[in-house]
Design an enzyme around this catalytic site. Sequence first.
Site, mmCIF file in Angstrom:
data_model
loop_
_atom_site.group_PDB
_atom_site.id
_atom_site.type_symbol
_atom_site.label_atom_id
_atom_site.label_comp_id
_atom_site.label_asym_id
_atom_site.label_seq_id
_atom_site.Cartn_x
_atom_site.Cartn_y
_atom_site.Cartn_z
ATOM 1 N N LYS A 53 0.699 -1.147 -0.443
ATOM 2 C CA LYS A 53 0.333 0.120 0.285
ATOM 3 C C LYS A 53 1.033 1.070 -0.110
ATOM 4 O O LYS A 53 0.587 2.374 -0.698
ATOM 5 C CB LYS A 53 -0.692 0.218 1.334
ATOM 6 C CG LYS A 53 -1.938 -1.452 1.214
ATOM 7 C CD LYS A 53 -2.885 -1.174 2.738
ATOM 8 C CE LYS A 53 -3.375 -2.355 2.382
ATOM 9 N NZ LYS A 53 -4.663 -2.992 3.918
ATOM 10 N N GLN A 97 -4.358 -2.025 9.774
ATOM 11 C CA GLN A 97 -4.016 -3.017 9.607
ATOM 12 C C GLN A 97 -4.375 -4.168 10.641
ATOM 13 O O GLN A 97 -4.039 -4.307 11.671
ATOM 14 C CB GLN A 97 -2.752 -3.210 8.985
ATOM 15 C CG GLN A 97 -2.803 -4.655 7.957
ATOM 16 C CD GLN A 97 -2.937 -5.002 6.404
ATOM 17 O OE1 GLN A 97 -3.509 -3.508 6.127
ATOM 18 N NE2 GLN A 97 -3.980 -5.843 6.315
ATOM 19 N N ASP A 120 -10.592 2.361 4.720
ATOM 20 C CA ASP A 120 -11.116 0.888 4.870
ATOM 21 C C ASP A 120 -12.937 0.738 4.899
ATOM 22 O O ASP A 120 -13.006 -0.300 4.103
ATOM 23 C CB ASP A 120 -10.658 0.143 5.449
ATOM 24 C CG ASP A 120 -9.076 -0.200 5.494
ATOM 25 O OD1 ASP A 120 -9.189 -0.473 4.237
ATOM 26 O OD2 ASP A 120 -8.310 -0.801 6.073
#
Length: 293
Positions: A53, A97, A120
């Site tokens: 990412k 994460q 997200d």
Amino acid sequence: MTAQIISGTEIAAEIREELKAKVEELKKRGITPGLAMVRVGEDPASVSYVSGKSKASEELGIYSETIVFPEDAKEEEVLAKVEELNKDPKFHGILVQLPLPKQIDTDKILNTIDPRKDVDGFHPVNVGRLLIGEPYFMPCTPHGIQQLLVRSGNSPEGKHVVICGRSNIVGKPLMAILVQKKKGANATVTVCHTGTKNLAAITRQADILVAAMGSAKAITADMVKEGAVVIDVGVNRIPDATKKSGFRLVGDTDFDAIKEKAKAITPVPGGVGPMTVTMLMVNTVRAAEMQSA
Ligand SMILES: NC(=O)c1ccc[n+]([C@@H]2O[C@H](COP(=O)([O-])OP(=O)(O)OC[C@H]3O[C@@H](n4cnc5c(N)ncnc54)[C@H](OP(=O)(O)O)[C@@H]3O)[C@@H](O)[C@H]2O)c1
């Protein structure tokens, strides 16, 4: 019939080109999209995802920073960092994460992220907004699947989409995206899971079949209607003595057999995977646009 192979690698590259132009536009206005990533511990998959990412951000001119905590970090420390990032105008998007170590309450952390920075799309506010059709951000994997369908000429509009899997990160949000009365959606959606009786009878009704089960080759050719479009989300390791690593990656569908029957199918790897990171970049740029409007 041999199926059209829907390349996530190619479609992701097309979207990244479009994004570069948007990043340029923002930079002309003095705004550099910023993404903060929080990683706790050294889980190899998480290390690899976060570095992917970060690399994608760099390629697009998005500023990114990764904040790393040790495996035994306290929940309060991570919460305090998220709160600090919420207030930091350098960062338009925040990503924590997953999975987090067990001493940390994942819901507590995700619920602390400012919904306008939640790239997200996992915050309950964004989940609710998605369901009513007004999301700030769509979760990356299901949004990527919608883009794969639309951009490959297989729009879900008016189609019967059968999704195998009801997780909060793939199956449920994909249902919420595709059921909307909107362009690129407007589908009739059926969601299957381990409680579904006679799965094959339902999957055979699908014009578009999405396999998101986490079970290697669980969808076999006899479960697929002739001419259906098949999206394989699964990433499973199976032993392979011919590989140096001793394993290879396969999806949730029996790709070789199904490609002789389907109209179109995504490969694993190179299908849904490359779209997930790309849609995170899309959300980060959108966050910067929203926060600077
Ligand atoms: N490429 C990407 O970017 C990406 C992103 C996310 C996930 N993935 C992959 O996609 C797969 C799914 O991930 P996930 O996080 O959604 O998985 P998950 O949380 O494990 O959920 C799996 C879902 O599939 C259902 N299921 C499992 N076996 C089934 C069967 N035999 N028949 C019917 N339903 C079945 C489960 O039903 P129950 O609810 O009844 O248990 C559950 O709803 C995994 O392989 C994952 O690695 C890939």
